[in-house]
Design a protein around this motif. Structure first.
Motif: not given
Length: 298
Positions: A11-14, A16-20, A222-226, A254-255
């Motif tokens: 939840x925390x990582x994904x 934030x990946x939308x904005x990344x 690293x974070x979003x995939x691995x 989170x998004x």
């Protein structure tokens, strides 16, 4: 790690990946950003297996299924997602991602012959209402921007392939395939597909001269995939792809917080109510609010 820990990591990582992803748009073709991301992720996983002495040898039948995961989840899903974010803001993409749960439930029943769990349907429905309430103002744009519909179509296609990849992954994991090795091969096949498409379409292989692009790329790889996909696939293995997919209804929160900082999202009462609906739906989907059986009358 317990399921709740894996769930929180995703939840925390994904969330934030939308904005990344938006920091990568406009530098190179989206297909190349996807190829770069999963090339780095597969390299990290391969080195991890080498250091830990983990065998990468798997049966041919499993490779065929991992090839499908690579095509659906790590090629079509993310390529279409990157293209969609050229037309719609990340928060709206997060809203529509909730459809993955329903698609997962149907495909899981059709392909794996596994029962439809009613708590997942009820929980997902409450969560979907909550997500809709959170981003209610976004829907005012639907009738004024033609390209918005293009973005919506691309996003929905992306989520269908994501659900297909989830269900096939569950089938692979049900056969005892280790998560790390499965992700390594599936991501490697994804790189093969994305790179082949880029070569076939004569897409220029450029290396952007942008610090924000490379920072986002390393974070996503690293974070979003691995890390996140490693945690997510463990959830799929333990809970099933239908319950694991509920993370898509949690990380919009989170998004939302990140969108508040970077995209000017304004809080309103429907948004607060929506968060409560999502939390309630999560409790139902995870079986935390099961009805107690009636007590016998003495």
């Amino acid at each position: 790690m317990p399921n709740i820990g894996l769930f929180i990591v995703c939840v925390l990582i994904w969330g934030s990946t939308w904005i990344a992803i938006t920091y990568q748009l406009g530098h190179v073709a989206p297909i190349l950003s996807v190829a770069y991301r999963f090339s780095i992720a597969a390299l990290i996983l391969g080195l991890f297996c080498k250091i830990k002495g983990l065998s990468l040898t798997l049966p041919a039948a499993i490779h065929l299924r991992m090839l499908m995961v690579g095509l659906c989840l790590y090629t079509l899903d993310y390529t279409l997602l990157y293209y969609s974010e050229q037309y719609i803001i990340s928060a709206l993409v997060a809203v529509m991602s909730s459809s993955i749960i329903y698609i997962n439930v149907v495909l899981r029943r059709l392909l794996l012959k596994k029962p439809i769990r009613t708590e997942v349907i009820w929980g997902a429905t409450l969560g979907l209402v909550g997500v809709f309430l959170i981003f209610l103002p976004e829907f005012g744009q639907l009738g004024t921007n033609t390209m918005l519909w293009v973005g919506i179509g691309l996003a929905m296609a992306s989520f269908f392939f994501a659900a297909m990849g989830n269900v096939v992954s569950e089938q692979i994991l049900d056969r005892g395939t280790p998560v790390v090795q499965m992700n390594f091969w599936a991501m490697s096949y994804g790189v093969m597909f994305t790179t082949s498409y880029a070569l076939f379409t004569n897409t220029p292989f450029l290396l952007p001269n942008s610090t924000e692009y490379w920072t986002a790329l390393i974070y996503l790889a690293l974070f979003g995939s691995v890390i996140a996909f490693g945690a997510y696939m463990q959830l799929v293995q333990r809970m099933g792809s239908d319950k694991a997919a509920y993370v898509v209804l949690m990380y919009p929160i989170v998004s939302l917080l990140i969108s508040t900082l970077f995209e000017g999202f304004n809080w309103h009462w429907p948004a607060i109510t929506g968060v409560l609906f999502i939390l309630l739906g999560n409790a139902i989907a995870m079986g935390k609010l099961k009805r107690k059986p009636p007590q016998p009358v003495i």
